[in-house]
Design a protein around this motif. Sequence first.
Motif, PDB file in Angstrom:
ATOM      1  N   CYS A  26       0.857  -1.184   0.000  1.00 32.97           N
ATOM      2  CA  CYS A  26       0.000   0.000   0.000  1.00 32.97           C
ATOM      3  C   CYS A  26       0.895   1.236   0.000  1.00 32.97           C
ATOM      4  CB  CYS A  26      -0.908   0.012   1.227  1.00 32.97           C
ATOM      5  SG  CYS A  26      -2.071  -1.375   1.310  1.00 32.97           S
ATOM      6  N   SER A  27       0.767   2.072  -1.021  1.00 34.69           N
ATOM      7  CA  SER A  27       1.643   3.226  -1.171  1.00 34.69           C
ATOM      8  C   SER A  27       0.846   4.521  -1.201  1.00 34.69           C
ATOM      9  CB  SER A  27       2.451   3.129  -2.472  1.00 34.69           C
ATOM     10  OG  SER A  27       3.245   1.966  -2.499  1.00 34.69           O
ATOM     11  N   PHE A  28       1.405   5.541  -0.589  1.00 33.67           N
ATOM     12  CA  PHE A  28       0.878   6.893  -0.728  1.00 33.67           C
ATOM     13  C   PHE A  28       2.012   7.769  -1.217  1.00 33.67           C
ATOM     14  CE2 PHE A  28       0.470  11.190   1.224  1.00 33.67           C
ATOM     15  CZ  PHE A  28      -0.530  11.644   0.372  1.00 33.67           C
ATOM     16  N   HIS A  29       1.798   8.448  -2.345  1.00 30.51           N
ATOM     17  CA  HIS A  29       2.828   9.327  -2.892  1.00 30.51           C
ATOM     18  C   HIS A  29       2.256  10.700  -3.165  1.00 30.51           C
ATOM     19  CE1 HIS A  29       6.772   7.264  -4.121  1.00 30.51           C
ATOM     20  NE2 HIS A  29       6.260   6.605  -3.106  1.00 30.51           N
ATOM     21  N   GLN A  73       2.129  14.579   6.200  1.00 36.74           N
ATOM     22  CA  GLN A  73       3.513  14.411   6.672  1.00 36.74           C
ATOM     23  C   GLN A  73       4.419  13.818   5.609  1.00 36.74           C
ATOM     24  OE1 GLN A  73       2.861  12.130  10.314  1.00 36.74           O
ATOM     25  NE2 GLN A  73       3.196  13.984  11.537  1.00 36.74           N
ATOM     26  N   GLY A  74       3.855  13.318   4.517  1.00 33.56           N
ATOM     27  CA  GLY A  74       4.687  12.825   3.433  1.00 33.56           C
ATOM     28  C   GLY A  74       4.336  11.427   2.956  1.00 33.56           C
ATOM     29  N   SER A  75       5.056  10.988   1.927  1.00 35.13           N
ATOM     30  CA  SER A  75       4.822   9.684   1.306  1.00 35.13           C
ATOM     31  C   SER A  75       5.258   8.550   2.222  1.00 35.13           C
ATOM     32  CB  SER A  75       5.591   9.590  -0.015  1.00 35.13           C
ATOM     33  OG  SER A  75       5.245  10.642  -0.891  1.00 35.13           O
ATOM     34  N   PHE A  76       4.616   7.397   2.055  1.00 40.70           N
ATOM     35  CA  PHE A  76       5.038   6.198   2.796  1.00 40.70           C
ATOM     36  C   PHE A  76       4.476   4.960   2.113  1.00 40.70           C
ATOM     37  CE2 PHE A  76       1.019   7.553   4.670  1.00 40.70           C
ATOM     38  CZ  PHE A  76       0.308   6.368   4.857  1.00 40.70           C
TER      39      PHE A  76
END
Length: 278
Positions: free
Chosen positions: A104-107, A206-209
């Motif tokens: 699972c990615s958030f960019h 807070q950013g990608s993870f």
Amino acid sequence: MTNINVLDPGASPLDYYGFELRRYREAAGLTQRQLGDIVNYTGSLVGQIETARKLPTREFSERVDAALGTGGALSRLVELVLRSQLPAWFQQVAELEVRATEICSFHTHLIHGLLQTKSYARAVLGVLDSTNLDDRTAVRLARQSIFEKETPPVYWLVLSEAALHQEIGGPEVMRVQLAHLLSFEHNSRINIQILPFSAGVHAGLQGSFDIFRFASDPTIVYTEGYGSGHPTANPDTVKDCSLRYDHLRAAALSLKDSAELIRRVIEERYGEQRDSVA
């Protein structure tokens, strides 16, 4: 020939590949030039790969396997070779990608490397450093082979709308890249949701993870800085990021609406008419 003779197969995966290539070629009674002619590459390139001075590609490996009847040995080995060429701090992440059953990615501003096209990846990697760009691009794209496994991971990407508008490599590169995202529209194992600008304040500020889940191992959260990566299995961090991801996915557009937004951005921002005006 001296370099070939002293090649140590235990020095690295690249050295081992070169050693094995030479062994298979000599067993077939072929010179470097003869093998090159058969697989439509130069004998010089064959020699450079045998002496670990040039990275082999998947295509090269497949052709040599077919020509020498290796049973796919080099095609299997090339994945390890390419992975070993990743920056040292990132190699652990590549291993996580290979082993994960779900990613699972958030960019926030870039298309994730697992879904980048060649031209897009080349443009990203070429910022401030154009050395060995072909090899570095091939190494990044090789990570995408996880989707060709017999049982590939389920991949979820929540992508900020900003990444669709951040023009990388020019309009044509972006057109092809966004069209590539659309090619997964009916692939149930690769799911792309766009977090629209209209979402406003959201759980990913807070950013990608990335979150890696496995069949039996603990879940791992990965964040990244400049030239460094930070994987952790800390239960509190995993719990926090998992909750954040649930909220991000809920705030994002549906799969269908995400695809429609991508199409609209292609037409309005990277369409042919825009190019002609420019």
